[in-house]
Design an enzyme around this catalytic site. Structure first.
Site, PDB file in Angstrom:
ATOM      1  N   SER A 148      -4.104  -2.625  -7.271  1.00  0.00           N
ATOM      2  CA  SER A 148      -3.406  -1.765  -8.223  1.00  0.00           C
ATOM      3  C   SER A 148      -3.274  -2.513  -9.541  1.00  0.00           C
ATOM      4  CB  SER A 148      -2.005  -1.411  -7.694  1.00  0.00           C
ATOM      5  OG  SER A 148      -1.214  -0.789  -8.690  1.00  0.00           O
ATOM      6  N   TYR A 161       6.608  -3.742  -4.452  1.00  0.00           N
ATOM      7  CA  TYR A 161       5.266  -3.156  -4.353  1.00  0.00           C
ATOM      8  C   TYR A 161       4.264  -3.992  -5.142  1.00  0.00           C
ATOM      9  CZ  TYR A 161       1.443   0.191  -5.034  1.00  0.00           C
ATOM     10  OH  TYR A 161       0.202   0.806  -5.083  1.00  0.00           O
TER      11      TYR A 161
END
Length: 257
Positions: A148, A161
């Site tokens: 990501s 995260y």
């Protein structure tokens, strides 16, 4: 097909995509199938996986299923070993299964922290280890870890995260260090902001969408099918000398301030 295009041909290859029942995982499965790969849909729910695979077969693709929970190492190993014995080699692994939790860091619960680690990081480790054992025995294989932009950039509310995605980038480099000389290419694909169920709250927030479109040079959210070209490249012979890298598909987000 000319020699250059043949480098991107996945005919005769089999690709396992974890968490491919929806969203980015399903888009990547469809993209790899479109390049000729036989795809293996993974989900914890057999009925859901079967329905997705049937839909892909109706679209003219080759699709099978492998049912397991990425957080359960024994279950992963048993399922991968059984699949290889039943159906044949898994040539390409896409570690896509992932979850998101949002909260201020000082209020983040231990349960949510551990859930993120178990799915996003432990899951990639367990599945890679199980599949790589077979790849190493054959002397070839492709592993694509879904990372990501949060593996590079942080923002409030999702620090844990981001930590898991930063760890995935380093795990990818570690796979390269361990396995590159034994025939495996391990790379990460790092999406920017794509409109998926995982970030539906952000998609539906006009203020956030306005900020994102101004912050991203491309000026918009990504479309999940725009990840497929990068995935096909990393899964194909075209990337045989690419290893340990993170390829950002983010509309330029990580390139500008």
């Amino acid at each position: 097909m000319n020699e250059t295009l043949q480098l991107f041909n996945l005919c005769g290859k089999r690709a396992l995509i974890t968490g491919s029942g929806r969203g980015i995982g399903l888009a990547l499965a469809r993209g790899l199938a479109g390049a000729g790969a036989a795809v293996v849909i993974n989900d914890r729910n057999e009925q859901k996986a079967s329905a997705v695979a049937a839909r892909l077969r109706d679209e003219g693709f080759s699709a099978d299923i492998a049912v397991f929970d990425v957080t359960n190492p024994a279950q992963v190993t048993d399922a991968v070993d059984a699949y290889e014995e039943r159906a044949g080699a898994i040539d390409i692994l896409v570690n896509n299964a992932g979850i998101q939790r949002r909260a201020a860091l000082e209020n983040f619960t231990a349960t949510d922290w551990n859930d993120l680690l178990r799915v996003n990081l432990d899951g990639a480790f367990h599945v890679s280890q199980a599949v790589a054992r077979h790849m190493l025995a054959r002397g070839r294989g492709k592993i694509i870890n879904i990372c990501s932009v949060q593996g590079e950039l942080a923002r409030p509310g999702i620090a844990p995260y981001a930590a898991t995605k930063g760890a995935i980038r380093m795990l990818t480099k570690g796979m390269c260090a361990e396995w590159a000389g034994r025939g495996i290419q391990a790379n990460a694909l790092a999406p920017g902001y794509f409109a998926t169920d995982l970030n539906r709250a952000l998609v539906d927030d006009p203020a956030f969408s306005d900020w994102l479109c101004k912050r991203t040079p491309a000026g918009r959210w990504g479309r999940v099918e725009e990840l497929c070209g990068a995935a096909v490249f990393l899964a194909s012979p075209a990337s045989d000398f690419v290893n340990g890298q993170t390829l950002f598909v983010d509309g330029g987000l990580t390139s500008v301030v």
